[in-house]
Design a protein around this motif. Structure first.
Motif, PDB file in Angstrom:
ATOM      1  N   PRO A 291       0.808  -1.227   0.000  1.00 31.49           N
ATOM      2  CA  PRO A 291       0.000   0.000   0.000  1.00 31.49           C
ATOM      3  C   PRO A 291       0.843   1.280   0.000  1.00 31.49           C
ATOM      4  N   ASP A 292       0.472   2.237  -0.863  1.00 34.07           N
ATOM      5  CA  ASP A 292       1.216   3.498  -0.970  1.00 34.07           C
ATOM      6  C   ASP A 292       1.217   4.276   0.339  1.00 34.07           C
ATOM      7  N   GLY A 293       0.134   4.154   1.115  1.00 31.96           N
ATOM      8  CA  GLY A 293       0.049   4.877   2.385  1.00 31.96           C
ATOM      9  C   GLY A 293       1.075   4.418   3.396  1.00 31.96           C
ATOM     10  N   MET A 294       1.650   3.238   3.174  1.00 34.95           N
ATOM     11  CA  MET A 294       2.668   2.696   4.085  1.00 34.95           C
ATOM     12  C   MET A 294       4.090   2.978   3.603  1.00 34.95           C
ATOM     13  N   LYS A 295       4.231   3.775   2.534  1.00 35.92           N
ATOM     14  CA  LYS A 295       5.555   4.012   1.948  1.00 35.92           C
ATOM     15  C   LYS A 295       6.136   5.379   2.278  1.00 35.92           C
ATOM     16  N   VAL A 296       5.468   6.142   3.108  1.00 35.28           N
ATOM     17  CA  VAL A 296       5.944   7.495   3.413  1.00 35.28           C
ATOM     18  C   VAL A 296       6.665   7.496   4.763  1.00 35.28           C
ATOM     19  N   ALA A 297       7.931   7.897   4.745  1.00 34.88           N
ATOM     20  CA  ALA A 297       8.737   7.917   5.969  1.00 34.88           C
ATOM     21  C   ALA A 297       8.870   9.340   6.503  1.00 34.88           C
ATOM     22  N   LYS A 298       8.882   9.447   7.826  1.00 39.12           N
ATOM     23  CA  LYS A 298       9.186  10.726   8.471  1.00 39.12           C
ATOM     24  C   LYS A 298      10.624  10.671   8.956  1.00 39.12           C
ATOM     25  N   VAL A 299      11.426  11.658   8.562  1.00 40.75           N
ATOM     26  CA  VAL A 299      12.851  11.661   8.891  1.00 40.75           C
ATOM     27  C   VAL A 299      13.164  12.787   9.881  1.00 40.75           C
ATOM     28  N   ILE A 300      13.862  12.420  10.950  1.00 41.45           N
ATOM     29  CA  ILE A 300      14.307  13.392  11.947  1.00 41.45           C
ATOM     30  C   ILE A 300      15.825  13.515  11.828  1.00 41.45           C
ATOM     31  N   PRO A 301      16.366  14.712  11.505  1.00 41.11           N
ATOM     32  CA  PRO A 301      17.826  14.880  11.439  1.00 41.11           C
ATOM     33  C   PRO A 301      18.421  14.874  12.849  1.00 41.11           C
ATOM     34  N   LEU A 302      19.380  13.988  13.090  1.00 38.18           N
ATOM     35  CA  LEU A 302      20.019  13.883  14.404  1.00 38.18           C
ATOM     36  C   LEU A 302      21.457  14.374  14.293  1.00 38.18           C
ATOM     37  N   PHE A 303      21.776  15.433  15.038  1.00 34.81           N
ATOM     38  CA  PHE A 303      23.117  16.029  14.981  1.00 34.81           C
ATOM     39  C   PHE A 303      24.145  15.078  15.584  1.00 34.81           C
TER      40      PHE A 303
ATOM     41  N   ARG B 179      22.626  12.834  11.026  1.00 34.34           N
ATOM     42  CA  ARG B 179      22.228  11.477  10.646  1.00 34.34           C
ATOM     43  C   ARG B 179      20.710  11.423  10.538  1.00 34.34           C
ATOM     44  N   PRO B 180      20.191  10.953   9.400  1.00 38.01           N
ATOM     45  CA  PRO B 180      18.731  10.882   9.255  1.00 38.01           C
ATOM     46  C   PRO B 180      18.135   9.685   9.999  1.00 38.01           C
ATOM     47  N   VAL B 181      17.252   9.952  10.950  1.00 37.49           N
ATOM     48  CA  VAL B 181      16.554   8.872  11.657  1.00 37.49           C
ATOM     49  C   VAL B 181      15.187   8.715  10.999  1.00 37.49           C
ATOM     50  N   SER B 182      14.990   7.596  10.331  1.00 37.67           N
ATOM     51  CA  SER B 182      13.771   7.380   9.548  1.00 37.67           C
ATOM     52  C   SER B 182      12.723   6.625  10.368  1.00 37.67           C
ATOM     53  N   LEU B 183      11.537   7.209  10.447  1.00 39.77           N
ATOM     54  CA  LEU B 183      10.413   6.585  11.159  1.00 39.77           C
ATOM     55  C   LEU B 183       9.371   6.149  10.138  1.00 39.77           C
ATOM     56  N   LEU B 184       9.240   4.848   9.962  1.00 41.64           N
ATOM     57  CA  LEU B 184       8.300   4.298   8.983  1.00 41.64           C
ATOM     58  C   LEU B 184       6.922   4.114   9.605  1.00 41.64           C
ATOM     59  N   PRO B 185       5.871   4.097   8.790  1.00 44.77           N
ATOM     60  CA  PRO B 185       4.516   3.888   9.319  1.00 44.77           C
ATOM     61  C   PRO B 185       4.417   2.607  10.144  1.00 44.77           C
TER      62      PRO B 185
ATOM     63  N   THR C  45       9.015  -5.504  -5.428  1.00 46.65           N
ATOM     64  CA  THR C  45       9.116  -4.392  -6.378  1.00 46.65           C
ATOM     65  C   THR C  45       8.212  -3.250  -5.946  1.00 46.65           C
ATOM     66  N   SER C  46       6.993  -3.596  -5.573  1.00 46.93           N
ATOM     67  CA  SER C  46       6.038  -2.590  -5.108  1.00 46.93           C
ATOM     68  C   SER C  46       6.504  -1.951  -3.805  1.00 46.93           C
ATOM     69  N   TYR C  47       7.111  -2.754  -2.937  1.00 47.02           N
ATOM     70  CA  TYR C  47       7.613  -2.272  -1.647  1.00 47.02           C
ATOM     71  C   TYR C  47       8.727  -1.241  -1.836  1.00 47.02           C
ATOM     72  N   LEU C  48       9.597  -1.479  -2.831  1.00 47.40           N
ATOM     73  CA  LEU C  48      10.761  -0.613  -3.037  1.00 47.40           C
ATOM     74  C   LEU C  48      10.426   0.676  -3.780  1.00 47.40           C
ATOM     75  N   LYS C  49       9.589   0.576  -4.790  1.00 43.59           N
ATOM     76  CA  LYS C  49       9.389   1.719  -5.688  1.00 43.59           C
ATOM     77  C   LYS C  49       8.287   2.662  -5.212  1.00 43.59           C
ATOM     78  N   ASN C  50       8.419   3.911  -5.678  1.00 48.79           N
ATOM     79  CA  ASN C  50       7.459   4.984  -5.342  1.00 48.79           C
ATOM     80  C   ASN C  50       7.407   5.292  -3.849  1.00 48.79           C
ATOM     81  N   ARG C  51       8.523   5.139  -3.185  1.00 47.50           N
ATOM     82  CA  ARG C  51       8.601   5.509  -1.762  1.00 47.50           C
ATOM     83  C   ARG C  51       8.873   7.007  -1.653  1.00 47.50           C
ATOM     84  N   LYS C  52       8.378   7.591  -0.558  1.00 44.58           N
ATOM     85  CA  LYS C  52       8.565   9.028  -0.333  1.00 44.58           C
ATOM     86  C   LYS C  52       9.021   9.258   1.104  1.00 44.58           C
ATOM     87  N   GLN C  53       9.548  10.458   1.325  1.00 52.50           N
ATOM     88  CA  GLN C  53       9.919  10.824   2.691  1.00 52.50           C
ATOM     89  C   GLN C  53       9.805  12.332   2.886  1.00 52.50           C
ATOM     90  N   CYS C  54       9.596  12.715   4.136  1.00 50.54           N
ATOM     91  CA  CYS C  54       9.604  14.135   4.495  1.00 50.54           C
ATOM     92  C   CYS C  54      10.474  14.288   5.735  1.00 50.54           C
TER      93      CYS C  54
END
Length: 558
Positions: free
Chosen positions: A99-111, A123-129, A224-233
């Protein structure tokens, strides 16, 4: 501030593609090093109980994802939503769609350190759904089963695998070195550094490899679906950037990322029949040994051409300035022999930190012992300050949290050495036990160890070592490690039937190895202990016998 978070996001997203673009193009990658697996992976349906077990097994984290959901909240409502969630997971497995809704990661920059105005110091700390983690674990369990059943991964890969650990990887490295030194040979160790290895993974190459390994049809469509069209903010405080699409690299902080990376790098072990590879995910280490140092260097330099070609074909970026080499054996420390990759001489060092343990070219462990002694001293200072306000039980908990991990971590590899070398740790542990019990610095410690049920450091080393031998005896070790131990055959006495063959050796260095020292310890154990039906009971019985010895020593003192 909006411009800051958007710039951060652009930097993190572009790291992988920019590195991959700098890699010199070679002919298109082909899977000639991979034997095509005739079997194909099957995605069995998931049941509601599996979903509930997965969620219950997750940690109660309060960090929120892109949808402002945290795992602690999810665990409180899972009973109510388990049925529709099971349906969604099954639909995903059946259709091969993530599902596309599960492909968006929230990234917190850690100094990390340095100039706060440089993006490279974060260092980017990635928080996945949260829901994506559940679906990933469902797929991951099926992938693990398929990999193990078909024996797809090289024995040289120790990272992110069941029943594999950092201590196994270190043990394998040290065995290679000590065997060479014991046979009066030289050994060369190359510690390769890969720049942002997970970020430069090429999707097309990965998918091509997975198909050869037997992940086909719907199972491959799902990846393939899991890897492609991923996004992050990127989010800093209350500010959130716009979403950007990720074009290469494995999802940071994911369950499947490390497993897919293992599959991606797996065939590097077939690039040379001469070099010995020891891998822990992206930690790539290469070893070779020989009688003549100059000739050995020539062979290694020649073989590295094939390895370097493989890195380029697979879009993995070598960081030659951070890659190091060591020479083991009785050679002149000023020897001029050089290892080169593309004309760049790899820096020779005399000690290096690998998987949290400092290895020196004489295998004395002095540098590592000095390093952890400093860490333990700082922890003791913390406990000493706390003893004025905490009781003995609380101080014991602090000891287990702050000091014990250093005494246990990979001790089976570095803990068996000269007693004089280990003395700083032994003294520090005694100092710690006195602080916990709030006694004088000259008081005897045997009764304190007994009272707290804490094992002395030298006993911890033996305890860790005999555990490895127990696992070896009952075939519980990784194949690469299991083959290091040889069982006795043709034993006429029952007391010898569970023993190992003692390995011949000519050097003191080799005598400290678990394949020598550990075998001797195991062979001396009582038969009742060796026949323990499981590892937990073995550990319990061994500890009890150790504390009995402490008790006897205490009685002798009085």
């Amino acid at each position: 501030m909006n411009e800051v978070v958007d710039t951060f996001n652009k930097f993190f997203v572009d790291v992988g593609p920019n590195l991959a673009a700098k890699i010199t193009n070679v002919e298109n990658y082909n899977c000639e090093l991979i034997d095509t697996n005739p079997l194909s992976m099957f995605l069995k349906p998931v049941e509601e109980k599996e979903i509930l077990d997965i969620v219950k097994g997750c940690k109660n984290k309060t960090s929120t994802d892109y949808h402002d959901m945290d795992m602690k909240t999810l665990k409180t409502v899972i009973e109510s939503i388990s049925k529709p969630l099971t349906y969604i997971c099954n639909l995903s497995l059946q259709t091969g769609q993530f599902p596309d809704g599960m492909k968006v990661a929230k990234v917190i920059p850690l100094f990390k350190a340095g100039d706060k105005h440089l993006f490279t110091n974060y260092r980017p700390v990635s928080l996945l759904p949260q829901f994506s983690k559940i679906l990933e674990k469902v797929y991951n369990s099926r992938l693990d089963s398929f990999i193990e059943r078909c024996n797809l991964l090289s024995d040289n890969q120790f990272g992110f695998r069941n029943n594999h650990s950092t201590s196994h990887a270190l043990f394998d490295i040290i065995e290679e070195i000590t065997n060479a030194v014991d046979n009066k040979k030289y050994a060369i160790g190359l510690f390769i550094d890969l720049s942002k290895a997970f970020d430069t993974i090429n999707y097309d190459i990965l998918i091509n490899k997975l198909e050869h390994y037997g992940i086909r049809g719907v199972a491959l469509q799902w990846v393939t679906s899991y890897l492609k069209n991923r996004k992050q903010c990127v989010k800093i405080g209350d500010y959130r950037s716009s979403c950007r699409q990720i074009v290469c690299g494995l999802p940071q902080g994911s369950i499947l990322g490390p497993k897919l990376f293992n599959m991606y790098i797996n065939d590097i072990c077939k690039t040379s029949q001469v070099l010995k590879f020891i891998l822990f995910a992206d930690d790539t280490n290469i070893f070779a040994s020989g009688d003549d140092l100059q000739q050995l260097c020539r062979i290694v330099n020649l073989e590295l051409k094939s390895v370097n070609k493989w890195f380029k074909q697979n879009k993995l970026s070598l960081n030659l300035s951070k890659s190091k080499m060591m020479i083991f054996g009785n050679c002149n420390s000023n020897a001029q022999e050089a290892i080169q990759i593309e004309g760049v001489v790899i820096e020779r060092v005399h000690e290096i930190k690998f998987l949290g343990v400092i290895i020196d070219d004489r295998i004395t462990w002095k540098a590592h012992i000095k390093y952890i002694s400093t860490k333990i001293s700082r922890s003791i200072s913390v406990i000493a300050k706390a003893k004025h306000i905490l009781n003995i039980k609380a101080l014991h908990i602090l000891y287990c949290s702050l000091i014990l991990p250093y005494l246990y971590y990979c001790t089976v590899v570095w803990g068996s050495t000269y007693k004089n070398t280990l003395k700083p740790i032994v003294l520090l542990q005694k100092r710690a036990i006195r602080v916990i019990h709030k006694v004088g610095f000259l008081d005897h410690t045997n009764s304190l160890f007994l009272k707290s049920k804490i094992m002395k450091f030298c006993d911890i080393v033996e305890f860790q070592t005999v555990q490895m031998l127990y696992k070896a005896r009952y075939k519980l070790l990784p194949g690469q490690i299991q083959r290091r131990f040889q069982e006795r055959t043709g034993c006429y006495e029952l007391r010898d039937e569970l023993n190992f063959r003692t390995q011949k050796h000519s050097s003191t260095l080799k005598s400290f190895s678990p394949t020598v020292n550990g075998v001797q310890l195991w062979n001396k154990l009582e038969m009742e202990l060796k026949r323990s039906p499981n590892i937990n009971l073995f550990k319990y019985k061994y500890k009890q016998k150790t504390f009995e010895i402490y008790r006897e020593q205490e009685m002798c003192c009085h």
